[in-house]
Design a protein around this motif. Sequence first.
Motif, PDB file in Angstrom:
ATOM      1  N   ASN A 199      14.108  41.166  -1.111  1.00 29.97           N
ATOM      2  CA  ASN A 199      15.402  41.586  -1.072  1.00 29.97           C
ATOM      3  C   ASN A 199      15.960  42.479   0.081  1.00 29.97           C
ATOM      4  O   ASN A 199      16.965  42.999   0.240  1.00 29.97           O
ATOM      5  CB  ASN A 199      15.543  42.809  -2.404  1.00 29.97           C
ATOM      6  N   GLY A 200      14.943  42.299   1.157  1.00 30.64           N
ATOM      7  CA  GLY A 200      15.658  42.911   2.539  1.00 30.64           C
ATOM      8  C   GLY A 200      16.589  42.463   2.855  1.00 30.64           C
ATOM      9  O   GLY A 200      17.612  42.913   3.587  1.00 30.64           O
ATOM     10  N   ASP A 201      16.769  41.036   2.989  1.00 31.58           N
ATOM     11  CA  ASP A 201      18.043  40.498   3.477  1.00 31.58           C
ATOM     12  C   ASP A 201      19.271  40.844   2.807  1.00 31.58           C
ATOM     13  O   ASP A 201      20.083  41.193   3.536  1.00 31.58           O
ATOM     14  CB  ASP A 201      17.905  38.825   3.366  1.00 31.58           C
ATOM     15  N   THR A 202      19.304  41.029   1.468  1.00 33.00           N
ATOM     16  CA  THR A 202      20.563  41.521   0.817  1.00 33.00           C
ATOM     17  C   THR A 202      20.727  43.054   1.268  1.00 33.00           C
ATOM     18  O   THR A 202      21.950  43.473   1.509  1.00 33.00           O
ATOM     19  CB  THR A 202      20.168  41.284  -0.608  1.00 33.00           C
ATOM     20  N   ARG A 229      17.975  55.595   0.901  1.00 30.83           N
ATOM     21  CA  ARG A 229      17.207  55.278  -0.684  1.00 30.83           C
ATOM     22  C   ARG A 229      16.940  53.852  -0.444  1.00 30.83           C
ATOM     23  O   ARG A 229      15.682  53.484  -1.052  1.00 30.83           O
ATOM     24  CB  ARG A 229      18.470  55.540  -1.646  1.00 30.83           C
ATOM     25  N   ASP A 230      17.334  52.890  -0.024  1.00 26.79           N
ATOM     26  CA  ASP A 230      17.352  51.630   0.057  1.00 26.79           C
ATOM     27  C   ASP A 230      16.773  50.825   1.150  1.00 26.79           C
ATOM     28  O   ASP A 230      15.828  49.947   0.990  1.00 26.79           O
ATOM     29  CB  ASP A 230      18.437  50.628  -0.400  1.00 26.79           C
ATOM     30  N   GLU A 231      17.113  51.030   2.282  1.00 23.21           N
ATOM     31  CA  GLU A 231      16.521  50.273   3.532  1.00 23.21           C
ATOM     32  C   GLU A 231      15.291  51.079   4.172  1.00 23.21           C
ATOM     33  O   GLU A 231      14.493  50.549   4.625  1.00 23.21           O
ATOM     34  CB  GLU A 231      17.811  50.175   4.617  1.00 23.21           C
ATOM     35  N   ASP A 238       9.351  57.540  14.768  1.00 20.79           N
ATOM     36  CA  ASP A 238       9.563  55.904  14.553  1.00 20.79           C
ATOM     37  C   ASP A 238      11.131  55.572  14.510  1.00 20.79           C
ATOM     38  O   ASP A 238      11.757  56.734  14.143  1.00 20.79           O
ATOM     39  CB  ASP A 238       8.622  55.402  13.224  1.00 20.79           C
ATOM     40  N   ILE A 239      11.424  54.457  13.921  1.00 22.50           N
ATOM     41  CA  ILE A 239      12.678  54.125  13.845  1.00 22.50           C
ATOM     42  C   ILE A 239      13.356  54.924  12.774  1.00 22.50           C
ATOM     43  O   ILE A 239      14.440  55.257  12.687  1.00 22.50           O
ATOM     44  CB  ILE A 239      13.044  52.576  13.819  1.00 22.50           C
ATOM     45  N   VAL A 240      12.691  55.013  11.359  1.00 20.86           N
ATOM     46  CA  VAL A 240      13.221  55.777  10.452  1.00 20.86           C
ATOM     47  C   VAL A 240      13.482  57.147  10.821  1.00 20.86           C
ATOM     48  O   VAL A 240      14.420  57.671  10.359  1.00 20.86           O
ATOM     49  CB  VAL A 240      12.197  55.651   9.323  1.00 20.86           C
ATOM     50  N   ASP A 241      12.618  57.811  11.567  1.00 18.58           N
ATOM     51  CA  ASP A 241      12.861  59.131  11.750  1.00 18.58           C
ATOM     52  C   ASP A 241      14.212  59.313  13.004  1.00 18.58           C
ATOM     53  O   ASP A 241      14.896  60.301  12.633  1.00 18.58           O
ATOM     54  CB  ASP A 241      11.549  59.780  12.732  1.00 18.58           C
ATOM     55  N   ALA A 299      20.038  44.557   3.901  1.00 23.93           N
ATOM     56  CA  ALA A 299      20.323  44.831   5.158  1.00 23.93           C
ATOM     57  C   ALA A 299      21.755  44.591   5.559  1.00 23.93           C
ATOM     58  O   ALA A 299      22.702  45.057   6.166  1.00 23.93           O
ATOM     59  CB  ALA A 299      19.357  44.061   6.220  1.00 23.93           C
ATOM     60  N   LEU A 300      22.211  43.070   4.896  1.00 22.46           N
ATOM     61  CA  LEU A 300      23.394  42.693   5.289  1.00 22.46           C
ATOM     62  C   LEU A 300      24.370  43.566   4.413  1.00 22.46           C
ATOM     63  O   LEU A 300      25.366  43.746   4.900  1.00 22.46           O
ATOM     64  CB  LEU A 300      23.428  41.228   4.609  1.00 22.46           C
ATOM     65  N   THR A 301      24.102  44.091   3.370  1.00 18.52           N
ATOM     66  CA  THR A 301      25.153  45.230   2.637  1.00 18.52           C
ATOM     67  C   THR A 301      25.036  46.296   3.423  1.00 18.52           C
ATOM     68  O   THR A 301      26.481  46.824   3.772  1.00 18.52           O
ATOM     69  CB  THR A 301      24.509  45.468   1.097  1.00 18.52           C
ATOM     70  N   CYS A 302      24.027  46.971   4.030  1.00 14.43           N
ATOM     71  CA  CYS A 302      24.247  48.076   4.883  1.00 14.43           C
ATOM     72  C   CYS A 302      25.020  47.836   6.166  1.00 14.43           C
ATOM     73  O   CYS A 302      25.906  48.545   6.662  1.00 14.43           O
ATOM     74  CB  CYS A 302      22.762  48.409   5.272  1.00 14.43           C
ATOM     75  N   GLN A 303      24.953  46.554   6.854  1.00 15.70           N
ATOM     76  CA  GLN A 303      25.427  46.028   7.912  1.00 15.70           C
ATOM     77  C   GLN A 303      27.090  46.014   7.952  1.00 15.70           C
ATOM     78  O   GLN A 303      27.701  46.716   8.526  1.00 15.70           O
ATOM     79  CB  GLN A 303      25.107  44.815   8.433  1.00 15.70           C
TER      80      GLN A 303
END
Length: 153
Positions: free
Chosen positions: A70-73, A122-124, A11-14, A75-79
Amino acid sequence: METFQVVISPDIVDVLRHEHERIRQLCTDIREAGRDRKRRSLTALQHAVHLHQLGELTVAHPATRTSSANGDTIALTCQANGEQLERSLTELGRLGVGHPDFDARFEALSNALLDHAAHQERDEFPLLRRYVPRQRLHMMASAMHDIQTMALH
């Protein structure tokens, strides 16, 4: 009697975890390499990070953004972090492996890359696994592969 083996696609995480491992290995290669091999490994790292960022930007981050409160925060931080790291890697490539500051700058950038990967893991990634249906995670891996393949041509 004939037996069938069930093949489970990643999957995408793998896929993203595998790419993180590849990036970690390339960082190690650069630290340990002589000048010629270091140059080749740096080019490979730039390429790997670029394709990884492209896949995250187009497939992973959008799913994370809508996954939870909190997904938006996250994802935007990771991006933003990933985009900055890619720019820094490009600048380092322009500096060149022969520059007297290359090793020190690479060490700082390598640590930042590894921290970024750890933050995502850890987060996403847990958000993706928890809130995105399993079938969609597999479809996302396929979509990311397609996008990265198109970027190569």
